[in-house]
Design a protein around this motif. Sequence first.
Motif, PDB file in Angstrom:
ATOM      1  N   ILE A  24       0.839  -1.208   0.000  1.00  0.00           N
ATOM      2  CA  ILE A  24       0.000   0.000   0.000  1.00  0.00           C
ATOM      3  C   ILE A  24       0.866   1.247   0.000  1.00  0.00           C
ATOM      4  N   GLU A  25       1.866   1.247   0.818  1.00  0.00           N
ATOM      5  CA  GLU A  25       2.642   2.453   1.109  1.00  0.00           C
ATOM      6  C   GLU A  25       3.662   2.788   0.039  1.00  0.00           C
ATOM      7  N   GLY A  26       4.161   1.790  -0.653  1.00  0.00           N
ATOM      8  CA  GLY A  26       5.347   1.981  -1.468  1.00  0.00           C
ATOM      9  C   GLY A  26       5.086   2.547  -2.847  1.00  0.00           C
ATOM     10  N   GLY A  27       6.196   2.919  -3.496  1.00  0.00           N
ATOM     11  CA  GLY A  27       6.172   3.411  -4.860  1.00  0.00           C
ATOM     12  C   GLY A  27       7.263   2.749  -5.671  1.00  0.00           C
ATOM     13  N   ALA A  28       7.427   3.219  -6.878  1.00  0.00           N
ATOM     14  CA  ALA A  28       8.431   2.648  -7.768  1.00  0.00           C
ATOM     15  C   ALA A  28       9.815   3.226  -7.479  1.00  0.00           C
ATOM     16  N   GLY A  29      10.837   2.417  -7.744  1.00  0.00           N
ATOM     17  CA  GLY A  29      12.221   2.886  -7.650  1.00  0.00           C
ATOM     18  C   GLY A  29      12.556   3.483  -6.296  1.00  0.00           C
ATOM     19  N   ASP A  30      13.126   4.683  -6.333  1.00  0.00           N
ATOM     20  CA  ASP A  30      13.483   5.382  -5.098  1.00  0.00           C
ATOM     21  C   ASP A  30      12.293   6.067  -4.445  1.00  0.00           C
ATOM     22  N   GLU A  31      11.118   5.924  -5.027  1.00  0.00           N
ATOM     23  CA  GLU A  31       9.865   6.502  -4.520  1.00  0.00           C
ATOM     24  C   GLU A  31       9.879   8.024  -4.552  1.00  0.00           C
ATOM     25  N   ALA A  32      10.643   8.578  -5.488  1.00  0.00           N
ATOM     26  CA  ALA A  32      10.715  10.038  -5.604  1.00  0.00           C
ATOM     27  C   ALA A  32       9.379  10.631  -6.050  1.00  0.00           C
ATOM     28  N   ALA A  33       8.721   9.987  -7.023  1.00  0.00           N
ATOM     29  CA  ALA A  33       7.446  10.520  -7.514  1.00  0.00           C
ATOM     30  C   ALA A  33       6.395  10.506  -6.413  1.00  0.00           C
ATOM     31  N   LEU A  34       6.412   9.457  -5.613  1.00  0.00           N
ATOM     32  CA  LEU A  34       5.470   9.373  -4.499  1.00  0.00           C
ATOM     33  C   LEU A  34       5.672  10.556  -3.553  1.00  0.00           C
ATOM     34  N   ARG A  35       6.929  10.813  -3.178  1.00  0.00           N
ATOM     35  CA  ARG A  35       7.216  11.935  -2.272  1.00  0.00           C
ATOM     36  C   ARG A  35       6.930  13.275  -2.947  1.00  0.00           C
ATOM     37  N   ASP A  36       7.253  13.374  -4.237  1.00  0.00           N
ATOM     38  CA  ASP A  36       7.068  14.647  -4.941  1.00  0.00           C
ATOM     39  C   ASP A  36       5.600  15.042  -5.006  1.00  0.00           C
ATOM     40  N   ASN A  37       4.702  14.064  -5.180  1.00  0.00           N
ATOM     41  CA  ASN A  37       3.275  14.385  -5.167  1.00  0.00           C
ATOM     42  C   ASN A  37       2.881  15.075  -3.867  1.00  0.00           C
ATOM     43  N   GLU A  38       3.300  14.477  -2.753  1.00  0.00           N
ATOM     44  CA  GLU A  38       2.962  15.043  -1.443  1.00  0.00           C
ATOM     45  C   GLU A  38       3.658  16.383  -1.228  1.00  0.00           C
ATOM     46  N   ASP A  39       4.932  16.468  -1.612  1.00  0.00           N
ATOM     47  CA  ASP A  39       5.678  17.711  -1.407  1.00  0.00           C
ATOM     48  C   ASP A  39       5.106  18.850  -2.239  1.00  0.00           C
ATOM     49  N   ALA A  40       4.722  18.555  -3.490  1.00  0.00           N
ATOM     50  CA  ALA A  40       4.226  19.601  -4.378  1.00  0.00           C
ATOM     51  C   ALA A  40       2.934  20.199  -3.862  1.00  0.00           C
ATOM     52  N   ILE A  41       2.030  19.350  -3.371  1.00  0.00           N
ATOM     53  CA  ILE A  41       0.754  19.874  -2.878  1.00  0.00           C
ATOM     54  C   ILE A  41       0.940  20.574  -1.539  1.00  0.00           C
ATOM     55  N   SER A  42       1.921  20.109  -0.746  1.00  0.00           N
ATOM     56  CA  SER A  42       2.130  20.740   0.564  1.00  0.00           C
ATOM     57  C   SER A  42       2.843  22.088   0.449  1.00  0.00           C
ATOM     58  N   ARG A  43       3.476  22.347  -0.715  1.00  0.00           N
ATOM     59  CA  ARG A  43       4.163  23.638  -0.893  1.00  0.00           C
ATOM     60  C   ARG A  43       3.198  24.782  -1.209  1.00  0.00           C
ATOM     61  N   VAL A  44       1.969  24.466  -1.559  1.00  0.00           N
ATOM     62  CA  VAL A  44       1.010  25.520  -1.893  1.00  0.00           C
ATOM     63  C   VAL A  44       0.706  26.341  -0.646  1.00  0.00           C
ATOM     64  N   ARG A  45       0.755  27.654  -0.792  1.00  0.00           N
ATOM     65  CA  ARG A  45       0.491  28.559   0.315  1.00  0.00           C
ATOM     66  C   ARG A  45      -0.726  29.423  -0.007  1.00  0.00           C
ATOM     67  N   PHE A  46      -1.622  29.528   0.978  1.00  0.00           N
ATOM     68  CA  PHE A  46      -2.869  30.251   0.783  1.00  0.00           C
ATOM     69  C   PHE A  46      -2.726  31.733   1.100  1.00  0.00           C
ATOM     70  N   LEU A  47      -3.526  32.542   0.417  1.00  0.00           N
ATOM     71  CA  LEU A  47      -3.612  33.982   0.664  1.00  0.00           C
ATOM     72  C   LEU A  47      -5.005  34.261   1.225  1.00  0.00           C
ATOM     73  N   PRO A  48      -5.140  34.411   2.543  1.00  0.00           N
ATOM     74  CA  PRO A  48      -6.468  34.554   3.144  1.00  0.00           C
ATOM     75  C   PRO A  48      -7.074  35.941   2.912  1.00  0.00           C
ATOM     76  N   ARG A  49      -8.388  35.963   2.847  1.00  0.00           N
ATOM     77  CA  ARG A  49      -9.164  37.200   2.825  1.00  0.00           C
ATOM     78  C   ARG A  49      -9.911  37.281   4.146  1.00  0.00           C
ATOM     79  N   TYR A  50      -9.746  38.433   4.833  1.00  0.00           N
ATOM     80  CA  TYR A  50     -10.363  38.603   6.153  1.00  0.00           C
ATOM     81  C   TYR A  50     -11.502  39.612   6.107  1.00  0.00           C
ATOM     82  N   MET A  51     -12.096  39.839   7.259  1.00  0.00           N
ATOM     83  CA  MET A  51     -13.237  40.759   7.404  1.00  0.00           C
ATOM     84  C   MET A  51     -14.401  40.314   6.521  1.00  0.00           C
ATOM     85  N   ILE A  52     -14.587  38.988   6.433  1.00  0.00           N
ATOM     86  CA  ILE A  52     -15.667  38.388   5.667  1.00  0.00           C
ATOM     87  C   ILE A  52     -16.478  37.504   6.608  1.00  0.00           C
ATOM     88  N   ASP A  53     -17.794  37.520   6.466  1.00  0.00           N
ATOM     89  CA  ASP A  53     -18.647  36.642   7.257  1.00  0.00           C
ATOM     90  C   ASP A  53     -18.520  35.221   6.711  1.00  0.00           C
TER      91      ASP A  53
END
Length: 381
Positions: free
Chosen positions: A26-55
Amino acid sequence: MKSIITVDDLRHRAKKHLPRILFDWIEGGAGDEAALRDNEDAISRVRFLPRYMIDVTQRSQSKTLFGRTYDSPFGIAPTGYAGVFRPRADTILAGAAKRANLPFILSGTSVDSIETVMEAAPEHAWYQLYGAADPQITTDMIRRADRAGCAALVITIDIPVAARRERDLRNGFAIPLALTPRLLLDGMMHPAWAVRYLANGGMPVMENWRPYAPSGANAMQVAQFANTHSYCVQTWDHLKLFRDLWPRKLVVKGVSHPEDAAIAVELGADGIIASNHGGRQSDRLAAIPDLIPLLRDAVGAKFPLMIDGGIRRGTDVLAALCLGADFVFAGRAPLYGAVAGGEKGADRALEILRDELDAIMGQIGCLSLESTDLQRFVLAR
Protein backbone atom coordinates in the motif's frame (compact mmCIF):
# COMPACT_ATOMS: atom_id res chain seq x y z
CA MET A 1 -12.20 5.95 16.16
CA LYS A 2 -12.63 8.83 18.64
CA SER A 3 -8.88 8.93 19.27
CA ILE A 4 -8.15 9.26 15.54
CA ILE A 5 -7.41 12.89 14.69
CA THR A 6 -5.61 12.72 11.35
CA VAL A 7 -5.26 10.48 8.32
CA ASP A 8 -1.73 9.76 9.54
CA ASP A 9 -3.25 8.31 12.73
CA LEU A 10 -5.22 5.91 10.53
CA ARG A 11 -2.04 5.14 8.62
CA HIS A 12 -0.22 4.15 11.81
CA ARG A 13 -3.12 1.99 12.92
CA ALA A 14 -3.25 0.29 9.51
CA LYS A 15 0.49 -0.34 9.73
CA LYS A 16 0.04 -2.06 13.09
CA HIS A 17 -2.80 -4.17 11.71
CA LEU A 18 -1.14 -5.48 8.55
CA PRO A 19 1.85 -7.74 7.97
CA ARG A 20 4.75 -5.70 6.63
CA ILE A 21 4.59 -7.26 3.16
CA LEU A 22 1.03 -5.96 2.75
CA PHE A 23 1.52 -2.54 4.29
CA ASP A 24 4.57 -1.97 2.11
CA TRP A 25 2.47 -2.76 -0.96
CA ILE A 26 0.00 0.00 0.00
CA GLU A 27 2.64 2.45 1.11
CA GLY A 28 5.35 1.98 -1.47
CA GLY A 29 6.17 3.41 -4.86
CA ALA A 30 8.43 2.65 -7.77
CA GLY A 31 12.22 2.89 -7.65
CA ASP A 32 13.48 5.38 -5.10
CA GLU A 33 9.87 6.50 -4.52
CA ALA A 34 10.71 10.04 -5.60
CA ALA A 35 7.45 10.52 -7.51
CA LEU A 36 5.47 9.37 -4.50
CA ARG A 37 7.22 11.94 -2.27
CA ASP A 38 7.07 14.65 -4.94
CA ASN A 39 3.27 14.38 -5.17
CA GLU A 40 2.96 15.04 -1.44
CA ASP A 41 5.68 17.71 -1.41
CA ALA A 42 4.23 19.60 -4.38
CA ILE A 43 0.75 19.87 -2.88
CA SER A 44 2.13 20.74 0.56
CA ARG A 45 4.16 23.64 -0.89
CA VAL A 46 1.01 25.52 -1.89
CA ARG A 47 0.49 28.56 0.31
CA PHE A 48 -2.87 30.25 0.78
CA LEU A 49 -3.61 33.98 0.66
CA PRO A 50 -6.47 34.55 3.14
CA ARG A 51 -9.16 37.20 2.82
CA TYR A 52 -10.36 38.60 6.15
CA MET A 53 -13.24 40.76 7.40
CA ILE A 54 -15.67 38.39 5.67
CA ASP A 55 -18.65 36.64 7.26
CA VAL A 56 -17.60 32.98 6.98
CA THR A 57 -20.40 31.48 9.06
CA GLN A 58 -22.13 30.16 5.92
CA ARG A 59 -19.77 28.14 3.72
CA SER A 60 -20.32 25.13 1.49
CA GLN A 61 -17.86 22.55 0.18
CA SER A 62 -20.38 20.97 -2.17
CA LYS A 63 -19.21 20.53 -5.75
CA THR A 64 -20.99 19.63 -8.97
CA LEU A 65 -19.37 17.12 -11.31
CA PHE A 66 -21.00 15.58 -14.39
CA GLY A 67 -24.32 17.13 -13.41
CA ARG A 68 -24.37 15.63 -9.90
CA THR A 69 -23.76 17.64 -6.74
CA TYR A 70 -21.56 15.92 -4.19
CA ASP A 71 -21.20 17.00 -0.56
CA SER A 72 -17.45 17.55 -0.95
CA PRO A 73 -15.07 18.07 -3.91
CA PHE A 74 -13.24 14.79 -3.43
CA GLY A 75 -13.85 11.09 -3.93
CA ILE A 76 -12.21 7.73 -3.35
CA ALA A 77 -9.61 6.69 -5.91
CA PRO A 78 -9.26 3.04 -6.99
CA THR A 79 -6.97 0.87 -4.85
CA GLY A 80 -6.26 -2.64 -6.09
CA TYR A 81 -6.57 -5.85 -4.04
CA ALA A 82 -8.17 -3.94 -1.15
CA GLY A 83 -10.06 -7.08 -0.11
CA VAL A 84 -6.77 -8.78 0.72
CA PHE A 85 -6.09 -6.19 3.41
CA ARG A 86 -9.59 -6.18 4.91
CA PRO A 87 -12.43 -8.51 3.85
CA ARG A 88 -15.05 -6.68 1.76
CA ALA A 89 -12.88 -3.55 1.67
CA ASP A 90 -14.15 -2.56 -1.79
CA THR A 91 -17.76 -2.65 -0.59
CA ILE A 92 -16.78 -0.92 2.66
CA LEU A 93 -15.24 1.97 0.73
CA ALA A 94 -18.22 2.18 -1.62
CA GLY A 95 -20.58 2.33 1.35
CA ALA A 96 -18.53 5.09 2.96
CA ALA A 97 -18.70 7.09 -0.28
CA LYS A 98 -22.48 6.66 -0.39
CA ARG A 99 -22.93 7.81 3.21
CA ALA A 100 -20.73 10.85 2.57
CA ASN A 101 -22.31 11.51 -0.86
CA LEU A 102 -19.02 11.20 -2.73
CA PRO A 103 -17.95 9.23 -5.82
CA PHE A 104 -16.05 5.96 -5.45
CA ILE A 105 -13.97 4.36 -8.20
CA LEU A 106 -13.88 0.57 -8.03
CA SER A 107 -10.45 -0.76 -8.97
CA GLY A 108 -10.01 -2.93 -12.03
CA THR A 109 -8.14 -5.31 -9.70
CA SER A 110 -10.80 -5.35 -7.01
CA VAL A 111 -11.82 -8.39 -5.00
CA ASP A 112 -15.53 -7.55 -4.83
CA SER A 113 -17.44 -7.62 -8.10
CA ILE A 114 -18.89 -4.71 -10.03
CA GLU A 115 -22.37 -6.00 -9.29
CA THR A 116 -21.79 -6.32 -5.53
CA VAL A 117 -20.34 -2.84 -5.21
CA MET A 118 -23.12 -1.29 -7.28
CA GLU A 119 -25.68 -2.84 -4.92
CA ALA A 120 -23.89 -1.16 -2.00
CA ALA A 121 -23.57 2.26 -3.68
CA PRO A 122 -25.85 2.32 -6.73
CA GLU A 123 -25.48 6.03 -7.52
CA HIS A 124 -21.92 6.62 -6.35
CA ALA A 125 -19.74 3.90 -7.90
CA TRP A 126 -17.63 4.30 -11.03
CA TYR A 127 -15.62 1.46 -12.57
CA GLN A 128 -11.93 1.56 -13.45
CA LEU A 129 -11.21 -0.54 -16.54
CA TYR A 130 -7.90 -2.26 -17.10
CA GLY A 131 -8.06 -3.56 -20.66
CA ALA A 132 -7.59 -7.33 -20.90
CA ALA A 133 -5.41 -9.12 -23.43
CA ASP A 134 -8.59 -10.80 -24.68
CA PRO A 135 -10.76 -8.02 -26.16
CA GLN A 136 -13.90 -10.09 -25.55
CA ILE A 137 -13.24 -9.94 -21.80
CA THR A 138 -12.76 -6.18 -21.97
CA THR A 139 -16.00 -5.77 -23.92
CA ASP A 140 -17.91 -7.96 -21.46
CA MET A 141 -16.59 -6.01 -18.46
CA ILE A 142 -17.76 -2.78 -20.06
CA ARG A 143 -21.20 -4.27 -20.65
CA ARG A 144 -21.35 -5.57 -17.07
CA ALA A 145 -20.52 -2.11 -15.75
CA ASP A 146 -23.23 -0.69 -17.99
CA ARG A 147 -25.86 -3.21 -16.85
CA ALA A 148 -24.92 -2.61 -13.20
CA GLY A 149 -25.50 1.12 -13.70
CA CYS A 150 -22.02 2.52 -13.08
CA ALA A 151 -22.16 6.29 -13.43
CA ALA A 152 -18.79 6.50 -15.18
CA LEU A 153 -16.21 4.26 -16.82
CA VAL A 154 -12.62 5.16 -15.95
CA ILE A 155 -10.03 4.10 -18.52
CA THR A 156 -6.58 3.86 -16.92
CA ILE A 157 -3.74 4.49 -19.38
CA ASP A 158 -0.63 4.83 -17.18
CA ILE A 159 0.44 1.17 -16.80
CA PRO A 160 2.00 0.21 -20.15
CA VAL A 161 4.52 -2.10 -18.45
CA ALA A 162 5.00 -3.57 -14.98
CA ALA A 163 6.54 -1.26 -12.40
CA ARG A 164 9.67 -1.97 -10.40
CA ARG A 165 8.47 -1.53 -6.83
CA GLU A 166 11.56 -2.38 -4.87
CA ARG A 167 9.81 -2.85 -1.55
CA ASP A 168 7.66 -5.54 -3.16
CA LEU A 169 10.64 -7.16 -4.85
CA ARG A 170 12.51 -7.38 -1.56
CA ASN A 171 9.44 -8.65 0.30
CA GLY A 172 8.53 -11.17 -2.38
CA PHE A 173 5.05 -9.70 -2.69
CA ALA A 174 2.84 -11.17 -5.41
CA ILE A 175 -0.80 -11.74 -6.17
CA PRO A 176 -1.92 -14.44 -5.60
CA LEU A 177 -0.58 -14.12 -2.07
CA ALA A 178 1.45 -17.21 -1.20
CA LEU A 179 1.49 -18.40 2.43
CA THR A 180 5.27 -18.50 2.73
CA PRO A 181 7.00 -19.10 6.08
CA ARG A 182 7.85 -15.38 6.13
CA LEU A 183 4.22 -14.36 5.68
CA LEU A 184 3.03 -16.92 8.23
CA LEU A 185 5.48 -15.56 10.81
CA ASP A 186 4.49 -11.98 10.02
CA GLY A 187 0.83 -12.98 10.23
CA MET A 188 1.35 -14.45 13.69
CA MET A 189 2.64 -11.03 14.75
CA HIS A 190 -0.54 -9.43 13.37
CA PRO A 191 -3.23 -11.81 14.70
CA ALA A 192 -6.26 -9.59 13.96
CA TRP A 193 -5.44 -9.56 10.24
CA ALA A 194 -4.52 -13.25 10.22
CA VAL A 195 -7.77 -14.30 11.93
CA ARG A 196 -9.88 -12.30 9.46
CA TYR A 197 -7.87 -13.56 6.50
CA LEU A 198 -8.15 -17.22 7.47
CA ALA A 199 -11.76 -16.94 8.66
CA ASN A 200 -12.69 -15.70 5.19
CA GLY A 201 -11.01 -18.66 3.53
CA GLY A 202 -7.56 -17.22 2.94
CA MET A 203 -6.80 -15.66 -0.43
CA PRO A 204 -10.10 -14.11 -1.62
CA VAL A 205 -11.43 -14.67 -5.11
CA MET A 206 -11.17 -11.77 -7.55
CA GLU A 207 -14.85 -11.88 -8.35
CA ASN A 208 -14.70 -9.68 -11.46
CA TRP A 209 -12.37 -12.21 -13.07
CA ARG A 210 -14.07 -15.40 -11.87
CA PRO A 211 -16.45 -15.60 -14.89
CA TYR A 212 -13.53 -15.62 -17.33
CA ALA A 213 -11.19 -18.04 -15.55
CA PRO A 214 -11.35 -21.80 -16.26
CA SER A 215 -14.38 -23.50 -14.74
CA GLY A 216 -13.82 -24.53 -11.14
CA ALA A 217 -10.75 -22.30 -10.67
CA ASN A 218 -9.90 -21.51 -7.06
CA ALA A 219 -8.83 -18.09 -5.76
CA MET A 220 -5.18 -18.65 -6.62
CA GLN A 221 -5.99 -19.80 -10.13
CA VAL A 222 -8.37 -16.89 -10.77
CA ALA A 223 -5.67 -14.43 -9.68
CA GLN A 224 -3.10 -16.15 -11.86
CA PHE A 225 -5.48 -16.00 -14.81
CA ALA A 226 -6.09 -12.29 -14.23
CA ASN A 227 -2.33 -11.72 -14.15
CA THR A 228 -1.98 -13.17 -17.66
CA HIS A 229 -4.09 -10.26 -18.90
CA SER A 230 -2.05 -7.52 -17.21
CA TYR A 231 -0.11 -4.84 -19.07
CA CYS A 232 -1.68 -5.50 -22.44
CA VAL A 233 -1.11 -3.03 -25.27
CA GLN A 234 -3.46 -0.05 -25.30
CA THR A 235 -3.57 2.70 -27.90
CA TRP A 236 -5.85 5.61 -28.71
CA ASP A 237 -7.74 3.24 -31.02
CA HIS A 238 -8.78 1.30 -27.94
CA LEU A 239 -10.13 4.50 -26.40
CA LYS A 240 -12.24 5.06 -29.53
CA LEU A 241 -13.68 1.56 -29.09
CA PHE A 242 -14.40 2.13 -25.41
CA ARG A 243 -16.10 5.41 -26.25
CA ASP A 244 -18.33 3.64 -28.77
CA LEU A 245 -19.25 0.91 -26.28
CA TRP A 246 -19.88 3.08 -23.23
CA PRO A 247 -23.13 5.11 -23.08
CA ARG A 248 -22.42 7.36 -20.08
CA LYS A 249 -19.55 9.46 -18.76
CA LEU A 250 -16.11 8.25 -19.84
CA VAL A 251 -13.04 9.39 -17.89
CA VAL A 252 -9.40 8.90 -18.89
CA LYS A 253 -7.15 8.36 -15.86
CA GLY A 254 -3.36 8.56 -15.76
CA VAL A 255 -2.86 11.64 -17.92
CA SER A 256 0.32 13.65 -17.34
CA HIS A 257 1.22 15.15 -20.72
CA PRO A 258 -0.80 18.09 -22.12
CA GLU A 259 -0.79 16.50 -25.58
CA ASP A 260 -2.38 13.31 -24.21
CA ALA A 261 -4.97 15.44 -22.43
CA ALA A 262 -5.87 17.16 -25.71
CA ILE A 263 -6.15 13.82 -27.54
CA ALA A 264 -8.45 12.41 -24.84
CA VAL A 265 -10.75 15.41 -25.23
CA GLU A 266 -10.73 15.09 -29.01
CA LEU A 267 -11.67 11.40 -28.84
CA GLY A 268 -14.72 12.04 -26.70
CA ALA A 269 -13.63 11.74 -23.09
CA ASP A 270 -15.97 13.52 -20.68
CA GLY A 271 -13.21 14.16 -18.15
CA ILE A 272 -9.61 13.32 -17.28
CA ILE A 273 -7.88 12.39 -14.05
CA ALA A 274 -4.33 13.67 -14.01
CA SER A 275 -2.31 11.00 -12.24
CA ASN A 276 1.07 9.31 -12.07
CA HIS A 277 -0.48 6.27 -10.39
CA GLY A 278 0.40 7.61 -6.97
CA GLY A 279 4.10 7.31 -7.76
CA ARG A 280 3.73 3.54 -8.15
CA GLN A 281 4.77 3.19 -11.80
CA SER A 282 7.99 5.22 -12.09
CA ASP A 283 10.01 7.34 -9.69
CA ARG A 284 10.91 9.93 -12.34
CA LEU A 285 7.46 11.17 -13.33
CA ALA A 286 6.39 14.77 -12.79
CA ALA A 287 4.42 15.62 -9.67
CA ILE A 288 0.77 15.96 -10.64
CA PRO A 289 0.03 19.17 -8.67
CA ASP A 290 2.79 20.91 -10.65
CA LEU A 291 1.09 19.90 -13.92
CA ILE A 292 -2.42 21.16 -13.19
CA PRO A 293 -1.94 24.57 -14.89
CA LEU A 294 -0.44 22.95 -18.01
CA LEU A 295 -3.24 20.44 -18.27
CA ARG A 296 -5.86 23.10 -17.67
CA ASP A 297 -4.48 25.07 -20.62
CA ALA A 298 -4.66 21.91 -22.76
CA VAL A 299 -8.30 21.00 -22.02
CA GLY A 300 -9.84 24.44 -21.57
CA ALA A 301 -11.51 26.21 -18.69
CA LYS A 302 -14.77 24.23 -18.59
CA PHE A 303 -13.57 20.66 -19.18
CA PRO A 304 -13.66 18.44 -16.03
CA LEU A 305 -10.06 18.11 -14.84
CA MET A 306 -9.57 15.86 -11.83
CA ILE A 307 -6.42 14.72 -10.05
CA ASP A 308 -5.18 12.06 -7.66
CA GLY A 309 -1.85 11.54 -5.90
CA GLY A 310 -0.47 12.94 -2.67
CA ILE A 311 -3.80 13.87 -1.06
CA ARG A 312 -3.47 13.35 2.68
CA ARG A 313 -5.33 16.35 4.14
CA GLY A 314 -8.32 18.55 3.45
CA THR A 315 -5.89 21.40 2.88
CA ASP A 316 -4.43 19.36 0.01
CA VAL A 317 -7.88 19.13 -1.54
CA LEU A 318 -8.36 22.90 -1.46
CA ALA A 319 -4.84 23.50 -2.76
CA ALA A 320 -5.54 21.32 -5.80
CA LEU A 321 -8.78 23.16 -6.52
CA CYS A 322 -7.05 26.52 -6.22
CA LEU A 323 -4.39 25.35 -8.68
CA GLY A 324 -7.11 24.66 -11.24
CA ALA A 325 -8.46 21.15 -10.64
CA ASP A 326 -12.22 20.63 -10.59
CA PHE A 327 -12.24 17.56 -8.35
CA VAL A 328 -9.80 15.48 -6.33
CA PHE A 329 -9.49 11.75 -5.61
CA ALA A 330 -7.66 10.20 -2.66
CA GLY A 331 -6.63 6.54 -2.61
CA ARG A 332 -4.37 5.71 0.29
CA ALA A 333 -6.15 7.91 2.86
CA PRO A 334 -9.54 6.12 2.73
CA LEU A 335 -7.83 2.74 2.37
CA TYR A 336 -5.89 3.36 5.59
CA GLY A 337 -9.25 3.97 7.24
CA ALA A 338 -10.86 0.82 5.87
CA VAL A 339 -7.86 -1.31 6.89
CA ALA A 340 -7.62 0.26 10.34
CA GLY A 341 -11.29 0.18 11.27
CA GLY A 342 -13.57 -1.24 8.60
CA GLU A 343 -16.67 0.86 7.94
CA LYS A 344 -16.03 3.16 10.90
CA GLY A 345 -12.44 3.69 9.78
CA ALA A 346 -13.42 4.50 6.20
CA ASP A 347 -16.09 6.91 7.43
CA ARG A 348 -13.57 8.54 9.76
CA ALA A 349 -11.04 9.09 6.96
CA LEU A 350 -13.59 10.94 4.86
CA GLU A 351 -14.82 12.88 7.89
CA ILE A 352 -11.29 14.05 8.67
CA LEU A 353 -10.71 15.27 5.11
CA ARG A 354 -14.07 17.03 5.14
CA ASP A 355 -13.47 18.71 8.52
CA GLU A 356 -9.99 19.87 7.54
CA LEU A 357 -11.34 21.28 4.28
CA ASP A 358 -14.11 23.14 6.10
CA ALA A 359 -11.61 24.62 8.56
CA ILE A 360 -9.22 25.95 5.91
CA MET A 361 -12.11 27.41 3.93
CA GLY A 362 -13.16 29.36 6.99
CA GLN A 363 -9.60 30.42 7.72
CA ILE A 364 -9.03 31.97 4.30
CA GLY A 365 -12.51 33.37 3.64
CA CYS A 366 -13.53 30.88 0.95
CA LEU A 367 -17.32 30.47 1.09
CA SER A 368 -17.94 28.20 -1.90
CA LEU A 369 -15.98 25.80 -4.07
CA GLU A 370 -18.22 26.33 -7.08
CA SER A 371 -16.40 29.62 -7.71
CA THR A 372 -14.33 29.91 -10.87
CA ASP A 373 -11.88 32.27 -9.17
CA LEU A 374 -10.31 30.08 -6.49
CA GLN A 375 -6.82 30.91 -7.73
CA ARG A 376 -7.02 34.22 -5.88
CA PHE A 377 -6.59 32.29 -2.64
CA VAL A 378 -3.11 30.95 -3.43
CA LEU A 379 0.28 32.54 -3.90
CA ALA A 380 1.24 32.58 -7.58
CA ARG A 381 3.78 29.84 -8.37
